[in-house]
Design an enzyme around this catalytic site. Sequence first.
Site, PDB file in Angstrom:
ATOM      1  N   LYS A 280       6.421   8.143  18.135  1.00 49.31           N
ATOM      2  CA  LYS A 280       7.064   6.828  18.221  1.00 49.31           C
ATOM      3  C   LYS A 280       7.025   6.256  19.638  1.00 49.31           C
ATOM      4  O   LYS A 280       6.817   5.047  19.818  1.00 49.31           O
ATOM      5  CB  LYS A 280       8.509   6.925  17.714  1.00 49.31           C
ATOM      6  CG  LYS A 280       8.621   7.173  16.216  1.00 49.31           C
ATOM      7  CD  LYS A 280       7.948   6.075  15.407  1.00 49.31           C
ATOM      8  CE  LYS A 280       8.186   6.234  13.918  1.00 49.31           C
ATOM      9  NZ  LYS A 280       7.555   5.147  13.123  1.00 49.31           N
TER      10      LYS A 280
ATOM     11  N   SER B  69       9.404   1.211  14.092  1.00 42.62           N
ATOM     12  CA  SER B  69       9.576   2.390  14.925  1.00 42.62           C
ATOM     13  C   SER B  69      10.954   2.959  14.623  1.00 42.62           C
ATOM     14  O   SER B  69      11.305   3.158  13.461  1.00 42.62           O
ATOM     15  CB  SER B  69       9.411   2.022  16.405  1.00 42.62           C
ATOM     16  OG  SER B  69       9.559   3.143  17.237  1.00 42.62           O
TER      17      SER B  69
ATOM     18  N   THR C 174      18.026   5.927   3.838  1.00 39.14           N
ATOM     19  CA  THR C 174      16.878   5.443   3.065  1.00 39.14           C
ATOM     20  C   THR C 174      16.165   6.568   2.315  1.00 39.14           C
ATOM     21  O   THR C 174      15.189   6.312   1.618  1.00 39.14           O
ATOM     22  CB  THR C 174      15.850   4.780   3.993  1.00 39.14           C
ATOM     23  OG1 THR C 174      15.390   5.754   4.943  1.00 39.14           O
ATOM     24  CG2 THR C 174      16.462   3.604   4.735  1.00 39.14           C
TER      25      THR C 174
ATOM     26  N   THR D 253       0.840  -1.190   0.000  1.00 39.23           N
ATOM     27  CA  THR D 253       0.000   0.000   0.000  1.00 39.23           C
ATOM     28  C   THR D 253       0.879   1.245   0.000  1.00 39.23           C
ATOM     29  O   THR D 253       1.965   1.264   0.586  1.00 39.23           O
ATOM     30  CB  THR D 253      -0.944   0.040   1.217  1.00 39.23           C
ATOM     31  OG1 THR D 253      -0.192   0.296   2.405  1.00 39.23           O
ATOM     32  CG2 THR D 253      -1.699  -1.280   1.348  1.00 39.23           C
TER      33      THR D 253
ATOM     34  N   ASN E 285       4.790   0.392   8.220  1.00 37.56           N
ATOM     35  CA  ASN E 285       6.027   1.072   7.864  1.00 37.56           C
ATOM     36  C   ASN E 285       5.836   2.536   7.493  1.00 37.56           C
ATOM     37  O   ASN E 285       6.779   3.326   7.583  1.00 37.56           O
ATOM     38  CB  ASN E 285       6.691   0.325   6.692  1.00 37.56           C
ATOM     39  CG  ASN E 285       7.850   1.090   6.097  1.00 37.56           C
ATOM     40  OD1 ASN E 285       8.912   1.188   6.693  1.00 37.56           O
ATOM     41  ND2 ASN E 285       7.642   1.665   4.910  1.00 37.56           N
TER      42      ASN E 285
ATOM     43  N   TYR F  11       8.247  13.838  16.498  1.00 39.64           N
ATOM     44  CA  TYR F  11       8.499  12.493  15.989  1.00 39.64           C
ATOM     45  C   TYR F  11       8.593  11.512  17.156  1.00 39.64           C
ATOM     46  O   TYR F  11       8.007  10.431  17.132  1.00 39.64           O
ATOM     47  CB  TYR F  11       9.783  12.502  15.167  1.00 39.64           C
ATOM     48  CG  TYR F  11      10.091  11.221  14.438  1.00 39.64           C
ATOM     49  CD1 TYR F  11       9.274  10.772  13.403  1.00 39.64           C
ATOM     50  CD2 TYR F  11      11.208  10.456  14.765  1.00 39.64           C
ATOM     51  CE1 TYR F  11       9.562   9.602  12.713  1.00 39.64           C
ATOM     52  CE2 TYR F  11      11.504   9.292  14.084  1.00 39.64           C
ATOM     53  CZ  TYR F  11      10.686   8.866  13.066  1.00 39.64           C
ATOM     54  OH  TYR F  11      10.969   7.707  12.387  1.00 39.64           O
TER      55      TYR F  11
END
Length: 278
Positions: free
Chosen positions: A152, A134, A183, A32, A83, A148
């Site tokens: 988390k 996480s 990433t 997704t 994710n 953030y």
Amino acid sequence: MPTTWFITGTSSGFGRLLTERLLARGDRVAATLRRPEALDDLRAEHGDRLWTAVLDVTDAAQAHRVVDDAFEALGTIDVVVNNAGYGVFASVEEAADEQIRRVIDTNLLGSIHVIRAALPHLRAQGRGRILQVSTAGGQATYPNFSYYHASKWGIEGFCETVAREIAPFGIGLTIIEPGATPTGFGSSLATAPVMPEYEDTPAGEVRRAITGGDFTLPNDPQKIAKAIIDLVDTGAAPLRLPLGSDAYDDVRASLVARLAEHEAHRDVAYSVVTDELA
């Protein structure tokens, strides 16, 4: 026997890497994302082993609908990977209200929506795995990431509770805590106008380190993706899995410091117990 995975946020980062690796080894993936065309190359290569759907995890109704559709289309889903994420890099006063809301809606509420949508199906199967992506920042903290961290730390508390609730149904839950990894997530961080008042604070120091290229990203994203897949293959379901030397060291340092501070207040903690129980 091939494993079937449901993964959110698959257009880039760990979601994309996991999808590539899983398809390459013959697994099925329900992927997704907000832009389904981002996976056109994988769809052309792997055909019907890749099922895709548009999903904005902040939309609870859409999350339930897409998860239901994925189970109906694929029959069984063995692993659900939360994710999708969003980050804001700003000091506490600099971030805008809409940025704060988006971080909470995506990382905390969005993950909750997906887990709640998947649980009836996993219970009916009598088995399954949930992997909540996480970060080391789910237990440690860094300046300029307060919102953030709020999301988390919140999702980790939620998942720690849920893991105990769903264990009797044969469902395992693991919180994945990667360290700093190249990433592309860092380049996608939302920022805000800088307030000069914070320049000579830890927030300013961290900002200068990142903009000056002094913030290291020591971990290999491909190795992290492999470690996540290997974890599922072993059948192990630890509550947390740190990935990266920085993740391990930073979380350990945070836990040691918190325990030391906690123990320093033992006497005052016990001093407020009623006389009958003292």
